[in-house]
Scaffold this motif. Structure first.
Motif, PDB file in Angstrom:
ATOM      1  N   ILE A  19      29.296  37.353  48.412  1.00  0.00           N
ATOM      2  CA  ILE A  19      28.923  38.282  49.485  1.00  0.00           C
ATOM      3  C   ILE A  19      28.925  39.722  48.999  1.00  0.00           C
ATOM      4  CG2 ILE A  19      29.621  39.209  51.726  1.00  0.00           C
ATOM      5  CD1 ILE A  19      30.726  36.432  52.402  1.00  0.00           C
ATOM      6  N   LEU A  20      29.956  40.088  48.220  1.00  0.00           N
ATOM      7  CA  LEU A  20      30.138  41.483  47.841  1.00  0.00           C
ATOM      8  C   LEU A  20      29.213  41.933  46.707  1.00  0.00           C
ATOM      9  CD1 LEU A  20      34.033  41.788  48.003  1.00  0.00           C
ATOM     10  CD2 LEU A  20      32.358  42.535  49.689  1.00  0.00           C
ATOM     11  N   ALA A  21      28.881  41.042  45.773  1.00  0.00           N
ATOM     12  CA  ALA A  21      28.057  41.442  44.629  1.00  0.00           C
ATOM     13  C   ALA A  21      26.683  41.972  45.062  1.00  0.00           C
ATOM     14  CB  ALA A  21      27.909  40.276  43.648  1.00  0.00           C
ATOM     15  N   PRO A  22      25.943  41.260  45.942  1.00  0.00           N
ATOM     16  CA  PRO A  22      24.657  41.834  46.383  1.00  0.00           C
ATOM     17  C   PRO A  22      24.826  43.163  47.125  1.00  0.00           C
ATOM     18  CG  PRO A  22      24.762  39.491  46.889  1.00  0.00           C
ATOM     19  CD  PRO A  22      26.137  39.901  46.473  1.00  0.00           C
ATOM     20  N   LEU A  23      25.891  43.279  47.911  1.00  0.00           N
ATOM     21  CA  LEU A  23      26.135  44.551  48.606  1.00  0.00           C
ATOM     22  C   LEU A  23      26.360  45.681  47.611  1.00  0.00           C
ATOM     23  CD1 LEU A  23      28.475  43.432  51.542  1.00  0.00           C
ATOM     24  CD2 LEU A  23      26.068  44.085  51.669  1.00  0.00           C
ATOM     25  N   LEU A  24      27.104  45.372  46.536  1.00  0.00           N
ATOM     26  CA  LEU A  24      27.349  46.379  45.509  1.00  0.00           C
ATOM     27  C   LEU A  24      26.036  46.826  44.867  1.00  0.00           C
ATOM     28  CD1 LEU A  24      29.129  48.058  43.627  1.00  0.00           C
ATOM     29  CD2 LEU A  24      29.432  46.024  42.201  1.00  0.00           C
ATOM     30  N   LEU A  25      25.162  45.867  44.561  1.00  0.00           N
ATOM     31  CA  LEU A  25      23.876  46.214  43.949  1.00  0.00           C
ATOM     32  C   LEU A  25      23.036  47.078  44.881  1.00  0.00           C
ATOM     33  CD1 LEU A  25      22.904  42.804  42.277  1.00  0.00           C
ATOM     34  CD2 LEU A  25      23.765  44.865  41.162  1.00  0.00           C
ATOM     35  N   ILE A  26      23.041  46.742  46.175  1.00  0.00           N
ATOM     36  CA  ILE A  26      22.237  47.505  47.146  1.00  0.00           C
ATOM     37  C   ILE A  26      22.732  48.939  47.252  1.00  0.00           C
ATOM     38  CG2 ILE A  26      21.660  47.718  49.595  1.00  0.00           C
ATOM     39  CD1 ILE A  26      21.666  44.642  49.710  1.00  0.00           C
ATOM     40  N   SER A 247      30.003  52.082  47.034  1.00  0.00           N
ATOM     41  CA  SER A 247      29.805  51.361  45.768  1.00  0.00           C
ATOM     42  C   SER A 247      31.099  51.268  44.975  1.00  0.00           C
ATOM     43  CB  SER A 247      28.728  52.066  44.929  1.00  0.00           C
ATOM     44  OG  SER A 247      27.490  52.078  45.587  1.00  0.00           O
ATOM     45  N   ILE A 248      31.836  52.377  44.927  1.00  0.00           N
ATOM     46  CA  ILE A 248      33.119  52.383  44.198  1.00  0.00           C
ATOM     47  C   ILE A 248      34.112  51.437  44.849  1.00  0.00           C
ATOM     48  CG2 ILE A 248      35.097  53.817  43.575  1.00  0.00           C
ATOM     49  CD1 ILE A 248      33.152  56.156  43.273  1.00  0.00           C
ATOM     50  N   LEU A 249      34.201  51.461  46.187  1.00  0.00           N
ATOM     51  CA  LEU A 249      35.143  50.585  46.894  1.00  0.00           C
ATOM     52  C   LEU A 249      34.781  49.114  46.691  1.00  0.00           C
ATOM     53  CD1 LEU A 249      35.623  52.540  50.252  1.00  0.00           C
ATOM     54  CD2 LEU A 249      37.204  52.386  48.329  1.00  0.00           C
ATOM     55  N   LEU A 250      33.488  48.795  46.770  1.00  0.00           N
ATOM     56  CA  LEU A 250      33.069  47.410  46.548  1.00  0.00           C
ATOM     57  C   LEU A 250      33.378  46.946  45.134  1.00  0.00           C
ATOM     58  CD1 LEU A 250      29.618  47.396  48.397  1.00  0.00           C
ATOM     59  CD2 LEU A 250      31.676  46.167  49.084  1.00  0.00           C
ATOM     60  N   LEU A 252      35.719  48.137  43.099  1.00  0.00           N
ATOM     61  CA  LEU A 252      37.169  47.966  42.980  1.00  0.00           C
ATOM     62  C   LEU A 252      37.634  46.682  43.647  1.00  0.00           C
ATOM     63  CD1 LEU A 252      38.423  51.630  43.594  1.00  0.00           C
ATOM     64  CD2 LEU A 252      38.381  50.384  41.429  1.00  0.00           C
ATOM     65  N   PHE A 253      37.091  46.378  44.825  1.00  0.00           N
ATOM     66  CA  PHE A 253      37.493  45.172  45.536  1.00  0.00           C
ATOM     67  C   PHE A 253      37.134  43.921  44.743  1.00  0.00           C
ATOM     68  CE2 PHE A 253      37.263  41.937  48.858  1.00  0.00           C
ATOM     69  CZ  PHE A 253      38.429  42.188  49.561  1.00  0.00           C
ATOM     70  N   ILE A 254      35.919  43.921  44.140  1.00  0.00           N
ATOM     71  CA  ILE A 254      35.507  42.765  43.333  1.00  0.00           C
ATOM     72  C   ILE A 254      36.399  42.612  42.105  1.00  0.00           C
ATOM     73  CG2 ILE A 254      33.647  41.871  41.868  1.00  0.00           C
ATOM     74  CD1 ILE A 254      31.658  43.028  43.854  1.00  0.00           C
ATOM     75  N   LEU A 255      36.695  43.729  41.414  1.00  0.00           N
ATOM     76  CA  LEU A 255      37.540  43.667  40.215  1.00  0.00           C
ATOM     77  C   LEU A 255      38.938  43.185  40.552  1.00  0.00           C
ATOM     78  CD1 LEU A 255      36.453  46.969  38.404  1.00  0.00           C
ATOM     79  CD2 LEU A 255      35.817  44.623  37.828  1.00  0.00           C
ATOM     80  N   ILE A 256      39.492  43.697  41.651  1.00  0.00           N
ATOM     81  CA  ILE A 256      40.840  43.273  42.060  1.00  0.00           C
ATOM     82  C   ILE A 256      40.841  41.790  42.417  1.00  0.00           C
ATOM     83  CG2 ILE A 256      42.612  43.544  43.839  1.00  0.00           C
ATOM     84  CD1 ILE A 256      41.877  46.523  43.913  1.00  0.00           C
ATOM     85  N   THR A 257      39.786  41.343  43.117  1.00  0.00           N
ATOM     86  CA  THR A 257      39.695  39.931  43.494  1.00  0.00           C
ATOM     87  C   THR A 257      39.643  39.030  42.266  1.00  0.00           C
ATOM     88  OG1 THR A 257      38.509  40.511  45.529  1.00  0.00           O
ATOM     89  CG2 THR A 257      38.334  38.233  44.774  1.00  0.00           C
ATOM     90  N   ILE A 258      38.802  39.413  41.281  1.00  0.00           N
ATOM     91  CA  ILE A 258      38.687  38.612  40.057  1.00  0.00           C
ATOM     92  C   ILE A 258      39.993  38.631  39.266  1.00  0.00           C
ATOM     93  CG2 ILE A 258      37.502  38.455  37.833  1.00  0.00           C
ATOM     94  CD1 ILE A 258      35.012  39.542  39.217  1.00  0.00           C
TER      95      ILE A 258
END
Length: 366
Positions: A19-26, A247-250, A252-258
């Protein structure tokens, strides 16, 4: 929106990233677009067009001759014969025509410039310097007759040649209406820049026209409208800030999740073994190594409750061997040629029978 956020934060790791990866790209694409988009756009509109023009008409004052027995002033073509011509009257008109009313101020002076190739040049005023201050849409700056005294110019050139001993192959006569001033409109000013010249090639026995007799230039007055650029109604400056922050928050959220995927899983299994050891400490015997399974049949259980059930039915002790340093452990019961075990590290359910190092190992659910 609330359902989306609820599913996002309660979903598994893979679902979150999907869900978050496409949002980050957009949002990253929007941030890059806004960075390269100027904050303001200027639209220039022509509000007044001004045409500046100069035209020349000339004749020849000639002495009586075989062609013109009475002499006088006659129409001249592109070639004027020096021997029978005494003067050249010039009618010069310089005008300003505008779409809207303008003010023109300045001075003008009509002069004749004689050039001897690159050797020398000399200026002769054809009239005194005059000023003008006009207002309207059709303005007449110069409208008069100016005379070139050709006999005088001939005598001057002859005297220069005699005194210097230099006779250039060709001379040039340039008639220039030197207009210095500006046009005013709507608080703006434009210089009156005229490069219009009537040019004759002065040769041994004739003057030949070598330029146009009419010149026109256009000057424009424009209004500039500045518009703030926007992205779907949001000003570009705010779009930059919002899209960059999101973009920065998304990211960071993805990196923390991984990053937290493995530690959370290890922590859960470690807590499981600690919980089992604490709850059943009086029934579990800690051992430094697992019993050799070279000639044993290993039966792996899916839960610790199965181990408890078998231990109760067969009245056998439960052994615990911590296989890894991260808290994972294996619990097992030895019953003759059979070994029943449960490993806290196991996370998949499998039903099969395979040989490991010469021994049989079966997976079953107690």
């Amino acid at each position: 929106m609330s359902r989306f956020l609820d599913s996002l934060f309660k979903g598994n790791t893979k679902k979150r990233i999907v869900i978050l990866a496409p949002l980050l790209l957009i949002f990253a694409a929007i941030a890059v677009y806004s960075m390269f988009t100027p904050l303001l756009t200027s639209n220039e509109t022509v509000v007044n067009s001004v045409q500046i023009g100069t035209s020349y008409e000339y004749k020849a004052v000639i002495t009586p001759n075989i062609l013109y027995p009475n002499g006088g002033t006659v129409d001249a073509g592109d070639t004027i014969f020096k021997k029978i011509t005494t003067a050249i009257p010039l009618d010069i008109k310089s005008t300003i025509v505008a779409d809207q009313e303008v003010v023109a101020k300045g001075t003008y002076e009509v002069e004749l410039l004689i050039k001897a190739n690159d050797l020398w040049e000399r200026s002769f005023p054809l009239d005194e310097k005059r000023s003008f201050d006009l207002k309207g849409t059709e303005l007449s700056i110069i409208d008069g007759t100016f005379t070139i005294d050709l006999n005088k110019m001939n005598r001057f050139i002859t005297q220069v040649e005699e005194e210097t001993g230099i006779k250039p192959s060709q001379y040039v006569f340039e008639v220039t209406p030197n207009i210095i001033g500006e046009i005013q409109f709507g608080g703006q000013e434009k210089n009156i820049d005229l490069g219009d010249k009537l040019i004759f090639d002065y040769m041994y026995d004739e003057l030949v026209l070598s330029s146009e007799k009419a010149f026109t230039s256009v000057n424009t007055f424009s209004s500039v409208e500045t518009i703030s650029n926007a992205f779907f109604g949001l000003p570009i400056e705010q779009t930059r800030i919002v899209s960059t922050i999101i973009s920065i928050l998304l990211l960071l959220f993805i990196l923390i999740t991984i990053k937290n995927v493995t530690p959370i899983r290890n922590k859960s299994t470690a807590l499981q073994s600690d919980k089992i050891n604490k709850k059943y400490s009086n029934r579990i015997i800690q051992v430094s190594q697992k019993v050799s399974d070279a000639q044993k049949t290993i039966i792996s259980m899916y839960s610790f409750k199965s181990i408890l059930k078998i231990a109760d039915e067969k009245e056998l002790p439960i052994f615990c061997h911590k296989m890894y340093g991260d808290g994972n452990a294996v619990y097992f019961i030895v019953d003759g040629d059979y070994v029943y075990d449960y490993e806290t590290v196991k996370s998949t359910v499998t039903t099969s029978t395979e040989k490991v190092s010469g021994s049989e190992k079966a997976y079953a659910d107690g």
